[in-house]
Scaffold this motif. Structure first.
Motif, PDB file in Angstrom:
ATOM      1  N   SER A   1      33.317 -37.269 -23.959  1.00  0.00           N
ATOM      2  CA  SER A   1      34.014 -37.846 -22.798  1.00  0.00           C
ATOM      3  C   SER A   1      35.052 -36.634 -22.177  1.00  0.00           C
ATOM      4  O   SER A   1      35.116 -35.664 -23.028  1.00  0.00           O
ATOM      5  N   PHE A   2      35.704 -36.902 -21.227  1.00  0.00           N
ATOM      6  CA  PHE A   2      36.903 -36.125 -20.556  1.00  0.00           C
ATOM      7  C   PHE A   2      38.182 -36.718 -21.050  1.00  0.00           C
ATOM      8  O   PHE A   2      38.175 -37.772 -20.857  1.00  0.00           O
TER       9      PHE A   2
ATOM     10  N   GLY B   1      31.748 -46.610 -12.133  1.00  0.00           N
ATOM     11  CA  GLY B   1      31.794 -44.992 -11.875  1.00  0.00           C
ATOM     12  C   GLY B   1      30.884 -44.548 -12.342  1.00  0.00           C
ATOM     13  O   GLY B   1      30.309 -43.324 -12.292  1.00  0.00           O
ATOM     14  N   PHE B   2      30.647 -44.866 -13.967  1.00  0.00           N
ATOM     15  CA  PHE B   2      29.578 -43.980 -14.980  1.00  0.00           C
ATOM     16  C   PHE B   2      28.525 -44.256 -14.286  1.00  0.00           C
ATOM     17  O   PHE B   2      27.624 -43.130 -14.242  1.00  0.00           O
ATOM     18  N   ALA B   3      28.116 -45.493 -13.873  1.00  0.00           N
ATOM     19  CA  ALA B   3      26.675 -45.660 -13.289  1.00  0.00           C
ATOM     20  C   ALA B   3      26.657 -44.817 -12.217  1.00  0.00           C
ATOM     21  O   ALA B   3      25.402 -44.463 -11.962  1.00  0.00           O
ATOM     22  N   VAL B   4      27.664 -44.474 -11.255  1.00  0.00           N
ATOM     23  CA  VAL B   4      27.542 -44.000  -9.838  1.00  0.00           C
ATOM     24  C   VAL B   4      27.081 -42.372 -10.446  1.00  0.00           C
ATOM     25  O   VAL B   4      26.237 -41.660  -9.766  1.00  0.00           O
ATOM     26  N   GLY B   5      27.742 -42.022 -11.579  1.00  0.00           N
ATOM     27  CA  GLY B   5      27.699 -40.306 -11.821  1.00  0.00           C
ATOM     28  C   GLY B   5      26.405 -40.181 -12.560  1.00  0.00           C
ATOM     29  O   GLY B   5      25.807 -39.467 -11.978  1.00  0.00           O
TER      30      GLY B   5
ATOM     31  N   ASN C   1      30.344 -39.789 -17.122  1.00  0.00           N
ATOM     32  CA  ASN C   1      31.604 -39.407 -17.945  1.00  0.00           C
ATOM     33  C   ASN C   1      33.034 -39.081 -17.137  1.00  0.00           C
ATOM     34  O   ASN C   1      33.940 -39.441 -17.367  1.00  0.00           O
ATOM     35  N   ALA C   2      32.602 -38.053 -16.222  1.00  0.00           N
ATOM     36  CA  ALA C   2      33.778 -37.428 -15.439  1.00  0.00           C
ATOM     37  C   ALA C   2      34.103 -38.457 -14.375  1.00  0.00           C
ATOM     38  O   ALA C   2      35.364 -38.827 -14.495  1.00  0.00           O
TER      39      ALA C   2
ATOM     40  N   LEU D   1      38.085 -40.247 -14.348  1.00  0.00           N
ATOM     41  CA  LEU D   1      38.749 -40.064 -13.050  1.00  0.00           C
ATOM     42  C   LEU D   1      39.298 -41.815 -12.545  1.00  0.00           C
ATOM     43  O   LEU D   1      40.299 -42.009 -12.111  1.00  0.00           O
ATOM     44  N   ALA D   2      38.141 -42.578 -12.918  1.00  0.00           N
ATOM     45  CA  ALA D   2      38.290 -43.973 -12.423  1.00  0.00           C
ATOM     46  C   ALA D   2      39.584 -44.516 -13.127  1.00  0.00           C
ATOM     47  O   ALA D   2      40.595 -45.344 -12.810  1.00  0.00           O
ATOM     48  N   VAL D   3      39.634 -44.381 -14.744  1.00  0.00           N
ATOM     49  CA  VAL D   3      40.697 -45.121 -15.304  1.00  0.00           C
ATOM     50  C   VAL D   3      42.065 -44.700 -15.094  1.00  0.00           C
ATOM     51  O   VAL D   3      42.991 -45.038 -15.682  1.00  0.00           O
TER      52      VAL D   3
END
Length: 316
Positions: A244-245, A259-263, A282-283, A287-289
Motif C-alpha cells: 500500500s501507499f 478508486g482501487f477498482a478504477v486504478g 493502491n495509489a 488518495l481517496a481516503v
C-alpha cells in the motif's frame, strides 16, 4: 467508450461537524454511489466512461446529471423518471474511523430499472463493463437488468470486472447475497473483493485461497483488497502482494474501494502488467481516503503519476 457501468446514484449530505447524525445541524451536498464513483474516476484519468441509470424528475436528479456532465461522463442512457424520486443519504463526520451513513433510497427511480431499459447499441460501444454487487440487491428488476447486461457483454466478447461491494442490509438474507454475488462473480473476468468480503463469500480467510476459489471456477484474475496492507493478486501464471501507499491521515475510507477498482481496471485496459495495475489501484485508494467526499480524492492522470513517482523516488 472505454468503460460502461450502471447503478444507483444518490445525493449525499455530509455533516460539517463531528457527532451523531441526529445532532448535526449543517451538511454540505455531494454525489454518492459506487458506480458513479468509478465512472468519475475513469473520466478523470482520461478514459471515456459511461454510466446508465434512472433519476427522479427532481432537484436531486438534476444535481446528479449536472455533476456527471461536469466530469465528462457519458450520460446518454440516464433516464428521468417522472414518478419515482432520486435517493439520498446522510453521512456523519468523524475524527477517526468509518462514518455513520443512513440511506433514503427505497422506491427510488433507479430501483425501477428493468430489462426494457437496456440499450444494446449503447453497451456494444464499450470495451469493458464494470459492475458492482449493489444493483443486484436494490430490486428484483434491477438484478434482472444487471444479469442481462452481463450476459450480453460476455456474448459480445467484452471484458467484465466485478466488485462485490457487499451491502448486507440491502439483501433479504445472507445466503441469498452469497449465492447471487458468486453467480455473477463466476461470469466475470476480473473479481475485486475485499479480504473480509472474500472470507464471507468463500469461507476462506487467506487471500490466496480466496483467489483460488474463483480461479478454479473460471475467473481469469482475482485481486483481493487488504486495506492498509495493500492487495494480493493471482491469475493462471502470476501472483503476488502489492504494498500500500502510506498516508499521513485517513479522513474517510468510503470510496477507496471504488478508486482501487478504477486504478486496476484502467491499468489493465492500458496494457500495464498486472502488478503495475494493482499498484495504481493502491495509489488511487490512498488518495481517496485523504478526502471527505466519495470521489473527491480521485486524481487526474498527472496527479496520479506524480503521486506514484514520489513514492518510487522515496524507495530508490
Amino acid at each position: 467508450m472505454d468503460v460502461v457501468t450502471f447503478g444507483e446514484a444518490m445525493v449525499m449530505f455530509i455533516a460539517t461537524e463531528i457527532g451523531p447524525l441526529h445532532r448535526v445541524r449543517c451538511f454540505h451536498k455531494a454525489l454518492a454511489g459506487a458506480e458513479v464513483n468509478t465512472a468519475i474516476g475513469f473520466a478523470r484519468l482520461g478514459l471515456k466512461s459511461g454510466w446508465v441509470s434512472k433519476v427522479g424528475n427532481d432537484a436531486f436528479g438534476a444535481y446528479i446529471i449536472e455533476q456527471l456532465q461536469s466530469e465528462g461522463v457519458n450520460i446518454e442512457q440516464v433516464a428521468i423518471d417522472p414518478e419515482h424520486p432520486t435517493g439520498f443519504q446522510l453521512k456523519s463526520k468523524m475524527s477517526e474511523g468509518d462514518p455513520e451513513v443512513q440511506y433514503f433510497r427505497k422506491g427510488s427511480a433507479a430501483s425501477y430499472m428493468h430489462i426494457g431499459d437496456f440499450n444494446e447499441a449503447y453497451f456494444r460501444t464499450a470495451r469493458h463493463l464494470h459492475m458492482t454487487g449493489i444493483p443486484l440487491a436494490i430490486s428484483d428488476s434491477m438484478r434482472e437488468f444487471a444479469k442481462h447486461v452481463q450476459s450480453f457483454m460476455r456474448k459480445e466478447g467484452k471484458t467484465i470486472s466485478f466488485d462485490p461491494n457487499l451491502r448486507p442490509s440491502l439483501w433479504k438474507s445472507r445466503e441469498e447475497m452469497i449465492r447471487v454475488i458468486n453467480e455473477v462473480a463466476l461470469e466475470s473476468d476480473c473479481f475485486l473483493p475485499g479480504v473480509h468480503e472474500g472470507e464471507l463469500l468463500t469461507g476462506c480467510a487467506d487471500p490466496r485461497d480466496i483467489a483460488d476459489f474463483y480461479l478454479e471456477k473460471g475467473v481469469r484474475l482475482v485481486v483481493v483488497k487488504l486495506g492498509d496492507k495493500g492487495a494480493f493478486y493471482k491469475c493462471a501464471n502470476d501472483e503476488g502482494y502489492v504494498p500500500s501507499f502510506s498516508v499521513l491521515k485517513v479522513v474517510d475510507t468510503v470510496g477507496a474501494g471504488d478508486g482501487f477498482a478504477v486504478g486496476v481496471i484502467s491499468g489493465l485496459l492500458e496494457g500495464l502488467p498486472i502488478r503495475e495495475a494493482v499498484l495504481r489501484g493502491n495509489a488511487i485508494g490512498a488518495l481517496a481516503v485523504q478526502s471527505e467526499g466519495d470521489s473527491d480524492g480521485y486524481p487526474t492522470r498527472q496527479q496520479l503519476e506524480q503521486f506514484i513517482n514520489i513514492r518510487e523516488e522515496g524507495l530508490a
